[in-house]
Design a protein around this motif. Structure first.
Motif, PDB file in Angstrom:
ATOM      1  N   PRO A 192      21.266  22.393  41.897  1.00  0.00           N
ATOM      2  CA  PRO A 192      21.588  23.261  43.036  1.00  0.00           C
ATOM      3  C   PRO A 192      21.819  24.716  42.607  1.00  0.00           C
ATOM      4  O   PRO A 192      22.274  24.969  41.490  1.00  0.00           O
ATOM      5  CB  PRO A 192      22.878  22.650  43.592  1.00  0.00           C
ATOM      6  CG  PRO A 192      23.485  21.929  42.453  1.00  0.00           C
ATOM      7  CD  PRO A 192      22.349  21.448  41.589  1.00  0.00           C
ATOM      8  N   THR A 193      21.483  25.647  43.484  1.00  0.00           N
ATOM      9  CA  THR A 193      21.721  27.072  43.222  1.00  0.00           C
ATOM     10  C   THR A 193      22.274  27.726  44.488  1.00  0.00           C
ATOM     11  O   THR A 193      21.996  27.268  45.594  1.00  0.00           O
ATOM     12  CB  THR A 193      20.412  27.811  42.852  1.00  0.00           C
ATOM     13  OG1 THR A 193      19.496  27.710  43.946  1.00  0.00           O
ATOM     14  CG2 THR A 193      19.763  27.253  41.604  1.00  0.00           C
ATOM     15  N   LEU A 194      23.052  28.772  44.308  1.00  0.00           N
ATOM     16  CA  LEU A 194      23.506  29.564  45.458  1.00  0.00           C
ATOM     17  C   LEU A 194      23.149  31.030  45.274  1.00  0.00           C
ATOM     18  O   LEU A 194      22.658  31.681  46.177  1.00  0.00           O
ATOM     19  CB  LEU A 194      25.033  29.434  45.653  1.00  0.00           C
ATOM     20  CG  LEU A 194      25.570  28.083  46.141  1.00  0.00           C
ATOM     21  CD1 LEU A 194      27.086  28.136  46.269  1.00  0.00           C
ATOM     22  CD2 LEU A 194      24.955  27.689  47.473  1.00  0.00           C
ATOM     23  N   CYS A 195      23.393  31.566  44.073  1.00  0.00           N
ATOM     24  CA  CYS A 195      23.158  32.999  43.879  1.00  0.00           C
ATOM     25  C   CYS A 195      21.800  33.272  43.238  1.00  0.00           C
ATOM     26  O   CYS A 195      21.497  34.403  42.899  1.00  0.00           O
ATOM     27  CB  CYS A 195      24.272  33.613  43.032  1.00  0.00           C
ATOM     28  SG  CYS A 195      24.238  33.127  41.300  1.00  0.00           S
ATOM     29  N   HIS A 196      21.004  32.227  43.095  1.00  0.00           N
ATOM     30  CA  HIS A 196      19.708  32.410  42.443  1.00  0.00           C
ATOM     31  C   HIS A 196      18.602  32.526  43.491  1.00  0.00           C
ATOM     32  O   HIS A 196      18.635  31.844  44.504  1.00  0.00           O
ATOM     33  CB  HIS A 196      19.428  31.194  41.550  1.00  0.00           C
ATOM     34  CG  HIS A 196      18.107  31.268  40.850  1.00  0.00           C
ATOM     35  ND1 HIS A 196      17.886  32.096  39.777  1.00  0.00           N
ATOM     36  CD2 HIS A 196      16.928  30.648  41.090  1.00  0.00           C
ATOM     37  CE1 HIS A 196      16.635  31.957  39.375  1.00  0.00           C
ATOM     38  NE2 HIS A 196      16.029  31.096  40.156  1.00  0.00           N
ATOM     39  N   HIS A 197      17.635  33.400  43.210  1.00  0.00           N
ATOM     40  CA  HIS A 197      16.464  33.496  44.086  1.00  0.00           C
ATOM     41  C   HIS A 197      15.276  33.874  43.224  1.00  0.00           C
ATOM     42  O   HIS A 197      15.389  34.769  42.380  1.00  0.00           O
ATOM     43  CB  HIS A 197      16.705  34.555  45.170  1.00  0.00           C
ATOM     44  CG  HIS A 197      15.758  34.421  46.324  1.00  0.00           C
ATOM     45  ND1 HIS A 197      14.430  34.776  46.253  1.00  0.00           N
ATOM     46  CD2 HIS A 197      15.943  33.930  47.582  1.00  0.00           C
ATOM     47  CE1 HIS A 197      13.839  34.534  47.408  1.00  0.00           C
ATOM     48  NE2 HIS A 197      14.743  34.012  48.242  1.00  0.00           N
ATOM     49  N   TYR A 246      21.234  35.961  37.747  1.00  0.00           N
ATOM     50  CA  TYR A 246      22.474  36.718  37.908  1.00  0.00           C
ATOM     51  C   TYR A 246      23.674  35.963  37.343  1.00  0.00           C
ATOM     52  O   TYR A 246      24.557  36.536  36.710  1.00  0.00           O
ATOM     53  CB  TYR A 246      22.633  36.977  39.407  1.00  0.00           C
ATOM     54  CG  TYR A 246      23.732  37.898  39.819  1.00  0.00           C
ATOM     55  CD1 TYR A 246      23.881  39.153  39.249  1.00  0.00           C
ATOM     56  CD2 TYR A 246      24.596  37.522  40.838  1.00  0.00           C
ATOM     57  CE1 TYR A 246      24.887  40.004  39.683  1.00  0.00           C
ATOM     58  CE2 TYR A 246      25.595  38.382  41.281  1.00  0.00           C
ATOM     59  CZ  TYR A 246      25.734  39.616  40.691  1.00  0.00           C
ATOM     60  OH  TYR A 246      26.716  40.456  41.127  1.00  0.00           O
ATOM     61  N   GLY A 247      23.733  34.661  37.607  1.00  0.00           N
ATOM     62  CA  GLY A 247      24.791  33.829  37.014  1.00  0.00           C
ATOM     63  C   GLY A 247      26.156  34.019  37.617  1.00  0.00           C
ATOM     64  O   GLY A 247      27.167  33.934  36.914  1.00  0.00           O
ATOM     65  N   ALA A 248      26.238  34.257  38.929  1.00  0.00           N
ATOM     66  CA  ALA A 248      27.540  34.537  39.527  1.00  0.00           C
ATOM     67  C   ALA A 248      28.248  33.302  40.067  1.00  0.00           C
ATOM     68  O   ALA A 248      29.457  33.175  39.934  1.00  0.00           O
ATOM     69  CB  ALA A 248      27.382  35.553  40.651  1.00  0.00           C
ATOM     70  N   CYS A 249      27.527  32.387  40.706  1.00  0.00           N
ATOM     71  CA  CYS A 249      28.226  31.327  41.452  1.00  0.00           C
ATOM     72  C   CYS A 249      28.564  30.103  40.611  1.00  0.00           C
ATOM     73  O   CYS A 249      29.489  29.379  40.927  1.00  0.00           O
ATOM     74  CB  CYS A 249      27.392  30.898  42.658  1.00  0.00           C
ATOM     75  SG  CYS A 249      25.957  29.875  42.231  1.00  0.00           S
ATOM     76  N   ARG A 250      27.811  29.832  39.581  1.00  0.00           N
ATOM     77  CA  ARG A 250      28.003  28.723  38.639  1.00  0.00           C
ATOM     78  C   ARG A 250      27.765  27.339  39.234  1.00  0.00           C
ATOM     79  O   ARG A 250      28.097  26.339  38.612  1.00  0.00           O
ATOM     80  CB  ARG A 250      29.398  28.744  37.986  1.00  0.00           C
ATOM     81  CG  ARG A 250      29.854  30.083  37.505  1.00  0.00           C
ATOM     82  CD  ARG A 250      28.893  30.785  36.621  1.00  0.00           C
ATOM     83  NE  ARG A 250      28.909  30.368  35.227  1.00  0.00           N
ATOM     84  CZ  ARG A 250      28.277  31.001  34.254  1.00  0.00           C
ATOM     85  NH1 ARG A 250      27.582  32.099  34.538  1.00  0.00           N
ATOM     86  NH2 ARG A 250      28.308  30.557  33.030  1.00  0.00           N
ATOM     87  N   ILE A 251      27.193  27.262  40.423  1.00  0.00           N
ATOM     88  CA  ILE A 251      26.951  25.917  40.961  1.00  0.00           C
ATOM     89  C   ILE A 251      25.827  25.214  40.197  1.00  0.00           C
ATOM     90  O   ILE A 251      25.693  23.997  40.245  1.00  0.00           O
ATOM     91  CB  ILE A 251      26.641  25.945  42.476  1.00  0.00           C
ATOM     92  CG1 ILE A 251      26.959  24.555  43.047  1.00  0.00           C
ATOM     93  CG2 ILE A 251      25.220  26.353  42.779  1.00  0.00           C
ATOM     94  CD1 ILE A 251      27.205  24.503  44.500  1.00  0.00           C
ATOM     95  N   CYS A 252      25.039  25.995  39.470  1.00  0.00           N
ATOM     96  CA  CYS A 252      23.953  25.403  38.681  1.00  0.00           C
ATOM     97  C   CYS A 252      24.443  24.960  37.303  1.00  0.00           C
ATOM     98  O   CYS A 252      23.633  24.681  36.422  1.00  0.00           O
ATOM     99  CB  CYS A 252      22.825  26.419  38.526  1.00  0.00           C
ATOM    100  SG  CYS A 252      23.352  27.858  37.574  1.00  0.00           S
ATOM    101  N   SER A 253      25.759  24.873  37.128  1.00  0.00           N
ATOM    102  CA  SER A 253      26.309  24.478  35.824  1.00  0.00           C
ATOM    103  C   SER A 253      25.717  23.156  35.337  1.00  0.00           C
ATOM    104  O   SER A 253      25.583  22.196  36.101  1.00  0.00           O
ATOM    105  CB  SER A 253      27.831  24.308  35.922  1.00  0.00           C
ATOM    106  OG  SER A 253      28.432  25.551  36.110  1.00  0.00           O
ATOM    107  N   ALA A 303      22.521  27.055  34.438  1.00  0.00           N
ATOM    108  CA  ALA A 303      21.105  26.713  34.200  1.00  0.00           C
ATOM    109  C   ALA A 303      20.153  27.818  34.638  1.00  0.00           C
ATOM    110  O   ALA A 303      19.067  27.962  34.082  1.00  0.00           O
ATOM    111  CB  ALA A 303      20.762  25.419  34.931  1.00  0.00           C
ATOM    112  N   CYS A 304      20.563  28.641  35.620  1.00  0.00           N
ATOM    113  CA  CYS A 304      19.645  29.670  36.128  1.00  0.00           C
ATOM    114  C   CYS A 304      19.470  30.821  35.149  1.00  0.00           C
ATOM    115  O   CYS A 304      18.532  31.597  35.270  1.00  0.00           O
ATOM    116  CB  CYS A 304      20.116  30.186  37.477  1.00  0.00           C
ATOM    117  SG  CYS A 304      21.653  31.132  37.392  1.00  0.00           S
ATOM    118  N   CYS A 305      20.402  30.952  34.204  1.00  0.00           N
ATOM    119  CA  CYS A 305      20.350  32.070  33.243  1.00  0.00           C
ATOM    120  C   CYS A 305      20.071  31.600  31.820  1.00  0.00           C
ATOM    121  O   CYS A 305      19.598  32.386  31.007  1.00  0.00           O
ATOM    122  CB  CYS A 305      21.686  32.796  33.186  1.00  0.00           C
ATOM    123  SG  CYS A 305      22.166  33.543  34.706  1.00  0.00           S
TER     124      CYS A 305
HETATM  125  S1  FES Z   1      22.710  29.699  40.785  1.00  0.00           S
HETATM  126 FE1  FES Z   1      24.490  30.873  40.748  1.00  0.00          FE
HETATM  127  S2  FES Z   1      24.984  30.908  38.652  1.00  0.00           S
HETATM  128 FE2  FES Z   1      23.152  29.837  38.688  1.00  0.00          FE
END
Ligand code: FES
Length: 206
Positions: free
Chosen positions: A33-38, A44-51, A65-67
Motif C-alpha cells: 500500500p502507498t499514500l504519499c507515492h505517485h 518522497y517517503g513521508a507516510c511510511r504506509i509502504c513500510s 518500499a517506495c524509496c
Molecule cells: S508511500 Fe508514503 S512513504 Fe512510501
C-alpha cells in the motif's frame, strides 16, 4: 544497467539497480500500500504506509518500499505482525486529520489492516480538513508550475497546507494537483474546503 537478484516474500526476482522495492514487488504482482507515492512524482517517503522489513547479512530493519533501492541478496518481507501494526496506526492517524468521510479508498486498507478509523478521531478536538498531509499536491504543484503556490505550514497538530497569497492567481489556471489527491479534498474546481492563505494562518485568522 546492472541487474540484481533479491527475494520478496520468498519469491526470487531480478531487478534493475535503479528500481525501488515497491517497483520490484509490483513486478512480482505483490501489492504494497502507498499514500504519499505517485508514479508521476519523485519518491518522497513521508507516510511510511509502504513500510516493509528488509534483511541483509542477518540484520533486519523496517524501510519505506517506495524509496528504498533494491540490493543484491536482499530479503524483503511485505507483511508481518509488526508491519501490519505500523500500517494500522498510520491509517488511524490519517483519519484524525482527514475525517472518516474523506478516507475514500483508504477504507479498504483500513479493513485489511483492522484499523478503527474512529478510534483516534473521536479522542481529538481537531476539526477534520479532508487532508492527510501526504504532500502529493505540494510536490505536484512544484513540478507543474516550477514554483510553490501551496506549501506546508505549522507543526504537529497545527500542520496544514496553505496558499501563498501572492501566487494565488497562478493556482486558478493549472489544475494539475487534483488528480493526485487521495482523499478527494482537491476537486477539479479547487480544494474543498479551500486552503487558507499563509498570511491568515500566521496571523491566527485561520
Ligand atoms: S508511500 Fe508514503 S512513504 Fe512510501
Amino acid at each position: 544497467m546492472k541487474t540484481l537478484t533479491l527475494k520478496i516474500d520468498g519469491k526470487e526476482i531480478e531487478a534493475k539497480e535503479d528500481m525501488t522495492i515497491l517497483e520490484a514487488a509490483e513486478k512480482l504482482g505483490i501489492q504494497i500500500p502507498t499514500l504519499c507515492h505517485h508514479k508521476k512524482l519523485e519518491p518522497y517517503g513521508a507516510c511510511r504506509i509502504c513500510s516493509v522489513e528488509i534483511e541483509t547479512r542477518g540484520k533486519s530493519r523496517i524501510v519505506a518500499a517506495c524509496c528504498y533501492p533494491v540490493k543484491n541478496n536482499l530479503n524483503v518481507t511485505t507483511r508481518s505482525t509488526q508491519i501490519d501494526k505500523i500500517r494500522k496506526t498510520i491509517l488511524e492517524l490519517a483519519a484524525v486529520t482527514a475525517g472518516e468521510d474523506a478516507m475514500g479508498e483508504m477504507r479498504k486498507l483500513a479493513s485489511e489492516y483492522n484499523a478503527d478509523l474512529s478510534h483516534l478521531r473521536s479522542k481529538t478536538p481537531i476539526e477534520p480538513t479532508r487532508c492527510i498531509l501526504c504532500g502529493l499536491c505540494v510536490r505536484r504543484c512544484i513540478e507543474a508550475t516550477w514554483d510553490s503556490v501551496i506549501g506546508f505550514i505549522g507543526r504537529g497538530t497545527k500542520r496544514q497546507i496553505a496558499l501563498y497569497p501572492e501566487k494565488a492567481s497562478i493556482c486558478t489556471i493549472c489544475d494539475y494537483c487534483h488528480d493526485v489527491c487521495p482523499t478527494g479534498k482537491i476537486t477539479s474546481t479547487g480544494p474543498d474546503p479551500p486552503f487558507p492563505q499563509i498570511d491568515d494562518v500566521l496571523a491566527g485568522r485561520e
